[in-house]
Design an enzyme around this catalytic site. Structure first.
Site, PDB file in Angstrom:
ATOM      1  N   LYS A  37      42.521  41.325  39.916  1.00  0.00           N
ATOM      2  CA  LYS A  37      41.707  41.102  41.117  1.00  0.00           C
ATOM      3  C   LYS A  37      41.480  39.615  41.364  1.00  0.00           C
ATOM      4  CE  LYS A  37      38.344  43.785  39.686  1.00  0.00           C
ATOM      5  NZ  LYS A  37      38.996  44.253  38.426  1.00  0.00           N
ATOM      6  N   THR A  38      41.090  38.890  40.317  1.00  0.00           N
ATOM      7  CA  THR A  38      40.872  37.449  40.484  1.00  0.00           C
ATOM      8  C   THR A  38      42.177  36.744  40.836  1.00  0.00           C
ATOM      9  OG1 THR A  38      39.039  37.467  38.896  1.00  0.00           O
ATOM     10  CG2 THR A  38      40.082  35.341  39.344  1.00  0.00           C
ATOM     11  N   ASP A  78      33.079  37.548  42.305  1.00  0.00           N
ATOM     12  CA  ASP A  78      33.401  38.593  41.343  1.00  0.00           C
ATOM     13  C   ASP A  78      32.141  39.382  41.004  1.00  0.00           C
ATOM     14  OD1 ASP A  78      34.991  40.101  39.729  1.00  0.00           O
ATOM     15  OD2 ASP A  78      35.267  38.587  38.174  1.00  0.00           O
ATOM     16  N   THR A  98      34.397  46.345  39.679  1.00  0.00           N
ATOM     17  CA  THR A  98      34.885  47.461  38.876  1.00  0.00           C
ATOM     18  C   THR A  98      34.058  48.708  39.154  1.00  0.00           C
ATOM     19  OG1 THR A  98      33.416  46.830  37.049  1.00  0.00           O
ATOM     20  CG2 THR A  98      35.656  45.937  37.025  1.00  0.00           C
ATOM     21  N   ARG A 123      46.465  41.926  31.831  1.00  0.00           N
ATOM     22  CA  ARG A 123      45.696  41.022  30.962  1.00  0.00           C
ATOM     23  C   ARG A 123      45.925  41.368  29.500  1.00  0.00           C
ATOM     24  NH1 ARG A 123      39.502  41.051  32.022  1.00  0.00           N
ATOM     25  NH2 ARG A 123      40.175  39.951  33.905  1.00  0.00           N
TER      26      ARG A 123
END
Length: 343
Positions: free
Chosen positions: A67-68, A112, A161, A220
């Site tokens: 997402k980032t 975020d 999330t 990740r």
């Protein structure tokens, strides 16, 4: 006082730069999420042709799926500035005002964990998103008055999330919504090879595939595992990350062929042994494993559910028959075991 020229500091800077280099910068470099990328390409191209800011973008998905990174990619594609913060850091209205008033035209403002915004901050954000302005109260008591502070047109990118706890008024102000899904093995394998190239590390194809299988469907995680396998290979004097190196490394990290960590297996084991396979409530389960409910729901459960090992029911969490098989446990009774399959 720290020595700015110390070897430790320089090594840390090098590692940070390498970590940043692993992030794709443009849509063509971003692996996976094809449907999302295709749509964003259309929206970004159209906005640039009109010379308008991109509509506000809402990114939803479990941690570690990009997402980032996608927010930064959108900024790069637009050729705009990128300003980043988290909702918990916006403690008071003046914190948000400080960010908004310093934005340049067309900037991407990334928040975020946007589900954690306080109501007072949200109210300011509503007006900023719709009217590119802020209503600010000046003075106190009878002398108080509201003034409108204009801000330059910008694109807000909010990531979460926990889409279910984001307020409806805030969600309605996002013009574009993108949901991230877990990555396929072929996509993760491609990410491994790309990252290995950027890290100047050689890796065998079979080794890359095993890393992809063991990474919980998450970029990740696969990048973290790749760096750990690099460490094991270097320690053993290997010039290439081979399949035996990965097998040994995963075993030492207590990660199995499904990507389950020790804690994942403990979660499933506790449900089976203490609660006869379930159902068991989230709070009770979190206490049993010594984790917070948030960690359980945000980190562990999404993949366990996606992998067909766990199921949420109205009465609580229940392990599946696939989980019994994976752990090598024969259920005492099959009435609590729900059929499941690996995605």
């Amino acid at each position: 006082m720290k020595n700015e020229n110390s070897p430790v500091r320089q090594d840390q800077k090098t590692d940070d730069l390498k970590d940043m280099a692993l992030r794709p910068r443009y849509l063509k470099e971003f692996i996976g999420q094809k449907g999302m990328k295709d749509n964003l390409c259309v929206f970004i191209t159209a906005a640039k042709q009109r010379e308008d800011p991109l509509d506000h973008l809402f990114l939803i998905g479990p941690a570690g799926l990009g997402k980032t990174t996608m927010a930064q990619v959108v900024s790069n594609e637009l050729g705009s500035g990128f300003v980043q913060t988290t909702a918990p850091a916006l403690d008071k209205p003046k914190d948000l005002v400080g960010f908004l008033t310093n934005l340049k035209k067309g900037d991407v403002f990334f928040i975020d964990e946007i589900h954690s915004l306080k109501p007072a901050i949200e109210e300011l954000l509503y007006i900023a998103m719709e009217d590119y302005g802020i209503d600010w109260v000046v003075g106190q008591g009878p002398m108080a008055r509201t003034i409108r502070i204009a801000i330059k047109p910008f694109t807000l990118v909010g990531a979460t999330t926990k889409a279910g706890v984001v307020s409806s008024p805030l969600i309605s102000r996002f013009g574009i919504t993108c949901r991230f899904s877990f990555y396929e093995q072929d996509e993760l394998k491609a990410i491994v090879h790309r990252s290995a190239g950027l890290l100047n590390v050689k890796i065998d194809n079979d080794a890359a595939l095993l890393l992809a299988k063991s990474s919980r469907g998450t970029p990740r995680v696969v990048n973290q595992l790749l760096k750990r396998m690099r460490d094991f290979a270097q320690y053993e004097g290997e010039k290439c990350i081979t399949l035996p190196v990965v097998r040994t490394g995963l075993s030492r990290l207590e990660i199995d062929e499904l990507g389950l960590e020790k804690q994942d297996r403990e979660i499933l084991g506790i449900i089976i042994e203490r609660y006869k396979g379930g159902p068991v409530g989230a709070e009770t389960l979190a206490i049993s494993i010594g984790e917070s409910v948030e960690t359980l729901e945000d980190y562990y459960e999404p993949y366990l559910i996606q992998a067909g090992l766990l199921q949420r029911t109205p009465r609580g969490r229940v392990v599946t028959s696939f989980a019994y098989g994976h752990l090598g446990i024969t259920p005492a009774g099959t009435e609590n075991a729900i059929e499941g399959s690996l995605f």
